[in-house]
Each structure stands twice: as C-alpha cells, then as structure tokens.
Design a protein around this motif. Structure first.
Motif, PDB file in Angstrom:
ATOM      1  N   GLU A  38       0.887  -1.063  -0.120  1.00  0.00           N
ATOM      2  CA  GLU A  38      -0.023   0.068  -0.002  1.00  0.00           C
ATOM      3  C   GLU A  38       0.911   1.244  -0.034  1.00  0.00           C
ATOM      4  O   GLU A  38       0.370   2.279  -0.634  1.00  0.00           O
ATOM      5  CB  GLU A  38      -0.971  -0.099   1.111  1.00  0.00           C
ATOM      6  CG  GLU A  38      -1.903   0.918   1.171  1.00  0.00           C
ATOM      7  CD  GLU A  38      -2.964   0.860   2.223  1.00  0.00           C
ATOM      8  OE1 GLU A  38      -3.846   1.787   2.276  1.00  0.00           O
ATOM      9  OE2 GLU A  38      -3.266  -0.138   3.230  1.00  0.00           O
ATOM     10  N   THR A  43      -3.604  -0.019  -4.360  1.00  0.00           N
ATOM     11  CA  THR A  43      -5.103   0.518  -3.607  1.00  0.00           C
ATOM     12  C   THR A  43      -5.612  -0.265  -2.743  1.00  0.00           C
ATOM     13  O   THR A  43      -5.024  -1.931  -2.886  1.00  0.00           O
ATOM     14  CB  THR A  43      -5.927   0.899  -4.862  1.00  0.00           C
ATOM     15  OG1 THR A  43      -6.249  -0.292  -5.595  1.00  0.00           O
ATOM     16  CG2 THR A  43      -5.377   2.020  -5.716  1.00  0.00           C
ATOM     17  N   LYS A  44      -6.532  -0.255  -1.749  1.00  0.00           N
ATOM     18  CA  LYS A  44      -7.374  -1.153  -1.139  1.00  0.00           C
ATOM     19  C   LYS A  44      -8.059  -2.162  -1.925  1.00  0.00           C
ATOM     20  O   LYS A  44      -7.837  -3.279  -1.765  1.00  0.00           O
ATOM     21  CB  LYS A  44      -8.133  -0.387  -0.171  1.00  0.00           C
ATOM     22  CG  LYS A  44      -7.437   0.470   0.869  1.00  0.00           C
ATOM     23  CD  LYS A  44      -7.363  -0.198   2.092  1.00  0.00           C
ATOM     24  CE  LYS A  44      -6.627   0.638   3.098  1.00  0.00           C
ATOM     25  NZ  LYS A  44      -6.083   0.258   4.265  1.00  0.00           N
ATOM     26  N   ASN A  45      -8.601  -1.802  -3.041  1.00  0.00           N
ATOM     27  CA  ASN A  45      -9.216  -2.637  -4.015  1.00  0.00           C
ATOM     28  C   ASN A  45      -8.247  -3.712  -4.619  1.00  0.00           C
ATOM     29  O   ASN A  45      -8.543  -4.903  -4.684  1.00  0.00           O
ATOM     30  CB  ASN A  45      -9.988  -1.695  -5.157  1.00  0.00           C
ATOM     31  CG  ASN A  45     -11.149  -1.260  -4.550  1.00  0.00           C
ATOM     32  OD1 ASN A  45     -11.731  -1.530  -3.585  1.00  0.00           O
ATOM     33  ND2 ASN A  45     -11.602  -0.278  -5.104  1.00  0.00           N
ATOM     34  N   LYS A  48      -7.665  -6.202  -1.705  1.00  0.00           N
ATOM     35  CA  LYS A  48      -8.798  -7.112  -1.748  1.00  0.00           C
ATOM     36  C   LYS A  48      -8.798  -8.135  -2.557  1.00  0.00           C
ATOM     37  O   LYS A  48      -9.129  -9.269  -2.385  1.00  0.00           O
ATOM     38  CB  LYS A  48     -10.049  -6.369  -1.543  1.00  0.00           C
ATOM     39  CG  LYS A  48     -10.178  -5.246  -0.278  1.00  0.00           C
ATOM     40  CD  LYS A  48     -11.297  -4.613  -0.372  1.00  0.00           C
ATOM     41  CE  LYS A  48     -11.517  -3.670   0.649  1.00  0.00           C
ATOM     42  NZ  LYS A  48     -12.632  -2.627   0.795  1.00  0.00           N
ATOM     43  N   LYS A 116     -11.466  -8.009   4.542  1.00  0.00           N
ATOM     44  CA  LYS A 116     -11.902  -6.735   4.103  1.00  0.00           C
ATOM     45  C   LYS A 116     -11.840  -5.613   5.092  1.00  0.00           C
ATOM     46  O   LYS A 116     -11.767  -4.425   4.987  1.00  0.00           O
ATOM     47  CB  LYS A 116     -12.931  -6.817   3.234  1.00  0.00           C
ATOM     48  CG  LYS A 116     -13.045  -7.376   1.910  1.00  0.00           C
ATOM     49  CD  LYS A 116     -14.105  -7.561   1.140  1.00  0.00           C
ATOM     50  CE  LYS A 116     -14.039  -8.295  -0.061  1.00  0.00           C
ATOM     51  NZ  LYS A 116     -15.102  -8.870  -0.614  1.00  0.00           N
ATOM     52  N   LEU A 117     -12.556  -6.082   6.511  1.00  0.00           N
ATOM     53  CA  LEU A 117     -12.635  -5.200   7.487  1.00  0.00           C
ATOM     54  C   LEU A 117     -11.189  -4.962   7.994  1.00  0.00           C
ATOM     55  O   LEU A 117     -10.946  -3.867   8.649  1.00  0.00           O
ATOM     56  CB  LEU A 117     -13.674  -6.019   8.824  1.00  0.00           C
ATOM     57  CG  LEU A 117     -14.996  -5.989   8.304  1.00  0.00           C
ATOM     58  CD1 LEU A 117     -15.834  -6.860   9.507  1.00  0.00           C
ATOM     59  CD2 LEU A 117     -15.510  -4.532   8.230  1.00  0.00           C
ATOM     60  N   GLU A 118     -10.159  -6.032   8.120  1.00  0.00           N
ATOM     61  CA  GLU A 118      -8.886  -5.765   8.670  1.00  0.00           C
ATOM     62  C   GLU A 118      -8.312  -4.794   7.797  1.00  0.00           C
ATOM     63  O   GLU A 118      -7.358  -3.888   8.313  1.00  0.00           O
ATOM     64  CB  GLU A 118      -8.254  -6.916   8.860  1.00  0.00           C
ATOM     65  CG  GLU A 118      -8.418  -7.780   9.909  1.00  0.00           C
ATOM     66  CD  GLU A 118      -7.939  -7.166  11.276  1.00  0.00           C
ATOM     67  OE1 GLU A 118      -6.824  -6.645  11.190  1.00  0.00           O
ATOM     68  OE2 GLU A 118      -8.769  -7.048  12.399  1.00  0.00           O
ATOM     69  N   LEU A 119      -8.523  -4.752   6.646  1.00  0.00           N
ATOM     70  CA  LEU A 119      -7.640  -3.990   5.761  1.00  0.00           C
ATOM     71  C   LEU A 119      -8.172  -2.476   5.816  1.00  0.00           C
ATOM     72  O   LEU A 119      -7.606  -1.509   5.746  1.00  0.00           O
ATOM     73  CB  LEU A 119      -7.766  -4.422   4.159  1.00  0.00           C
ATOM     74  CG  LEU A 119      -7.119  -5.546   3.639  1.00  0.00           C
ATOM     75  CD1 LEU A 119      -7.182  -5.894   2.369  1.00  0.00           C
ATOM     76  CD2 LEU A 119      -5.336  -5.140   3.919  1.00  0.00           C
ATOM     77  N   LYS A 120      -9.550  -2.543   5.914  1.00  0.00           N
ATOM     78  CA  LYS A 120     -10.221  -1.211   6.053  1.00  0.00           C
ATOM     79  C   LYS A 120      -9.833  -0.743   7.591  1.00  0.00           C
ATOM     80  O   LYS A 120      -9.464   0.815   7.543  1.00  0.00           O
ATOM     81  CB  LYS A 120     -11.606  -1.401   6.131  1.00  0.00           C
ATOM     82  CG  LYS A 120     -12.446   0.006   6.189  1.00  0.00           C
ATOM     83  CD  LYS A 120     -14.033  -0.305   6.014  1.00  0.00           C
ATOM     84  CE  LYS A 120     -14.889   0.995   6.292  1.00  0.00           C
ATOM     85  NZ  LYS A 120     -16.311   0.403   6.157  1.00  0.00           N
ATOM     86  N   ASN A 121      -9.514  -1.221   8.562  1.00  0.00           N
ATOM     87  CA  ASN A 121      -9.314  -0.685   9.821  1.00  0.00           C
ATOM     88  C   ASN A 121      -7.674  -0.526  10.413  1.00  0.00           C
ATOM     89  O   ASN A 121      -7.511   0.099  11.148  1.00  0.00           O
ATOM     90  CB  ASN A 121      -9.824  -1.364  10.830  1.00  0.00           C
ATOM     91  CG  ASN A 121     -11.372  -1.468  10.777  1.00  0.00           C
ATOM     92  OD1 ASN A 121     -12.131  -0.680  10.376  1.00  0.00           O
ATOM     93  ND2 ASN A 121     -12.202  -2.618  11.288  1.00  0.00           N
ATOM     94  N   SER A 123      -3.981   0.815   9.428  1.00  0.00           N
ATOM     95  CA  SER A 123      -3.231   2.026   8.504  1.00  0.00           C
ATOM     96  C   SER A 123      -2.109   1.424   8.068  1.00  0.00           C
ATOM     97  O   SER A 123      -1.589   0.554   8.454  1.00  0.00           O
ATOM     98  CB  SER A 123      -3.068   3.213   9.546  1.00  0.00           C
ATOM     99  OG  SER A 123      -1.979   2.904  10.578  1.00  0.00           O
TER     100      SER A 123
END
Length: 131
Positions: A38, A43-45, A48, A116-121, A123
């Motif tokens: 990252e 990107t996050k997508n 994912k 997905k939740l772990e990646l979102k939360n 930094s």
C-alpha cells in the motif's frame, strides 16, 4: 461402518478448523507485506482482489485434494472391506460432499469479510511497524 462415519465426521470438523486457522495466521503474518504494498501505491481494492484470489486458491486446492485423496482412500477401504466381508460397495457420500462445499463456501465468506474489515481498519504505518 459407523466407526468410519464417526471418524470421517471428526476429521471433517478438525480439517475445517485447521484450514480456517491456517488462513487466519497467514493473513496476520502478511499484514506487513500489505502495508508495504500500500505504501508503494497499491490500492485497497487491489489488495482485496489479491487476498480474495489467495483465499479462493487455498479453498479450491483444499477441495481438489480432499476429493482426490478422499476418493482414493474410499476405494481402497471399500475394496479391503469387500474382500473381508463380501458385502461392501462404494457409494458416493453426497451428504459429505455437500457439507464440504458448504463449509468451504462459509469459510470463504467469513475470511473475505474478515480480511476486508482488517484492511479497512489498519493504517499503512501501523501495519509496517508490526513485527
């Protein structure tokens, strides 16, 4: 025959738990790698999609190995029992196959949501600093 069914149910349960544990530990060990990816512009997508493909690869491989090894072992055991008792024939265990596919789909859904939740939360800096 009941003993074989009970053994297969126990192995099925422990195999599902082991697979889930392996995938969770693999994700936790790769958090730093995801942070570095990252940091260089992924990107996050994209992360994912990469994680989704990895999870599917593990689960598809598990299904293929289970079907090949399970079928081979079933043929060997049924032929051995047929030689001894002359009354055993191989029948496809549809219930176990459906249960296997259902468990793998459930694992896929749970792991996809979790990653997905772990990646979102998480930094970038915190994931790079983790060791």
């Amino acid at each position: 025959m009941k003993a074989l069914y009970i053994t297969s149910v126990i192995l099925f349960a422990f195999g599902g738990i082991s697979l889930m544990n392996m995938l969770m530990v693999d994700f936790q060990n790769r958090k730093r790698e995801f942070g570095l990816l990252e940091a260089v512009g992924t990107t996050k997508n994209q992360l994912k999609v990469m994680l989704d493909r990895g999870i599917r690869l593990y689960l598809d491989g598990s299904l293929a190995i289970a079907l090949v090894c399970g079928s081979t072992l079933s043929i060997i055991i049924c032929r051995g029992l047929d030689i001894v008792k002359h009354c055993t024939t191989l029948q496809l265990p549809r219930i176990f196959l459906l249960a296997l596919v259902a468990v793998l789909v459930m694992l896929y859904m749970v792991l996809s949501i979790y990653t997905k939740l772990e990646l979102k939360n998480t930094s970038i800096l915190s994931s790079i600093r983790e060791e």
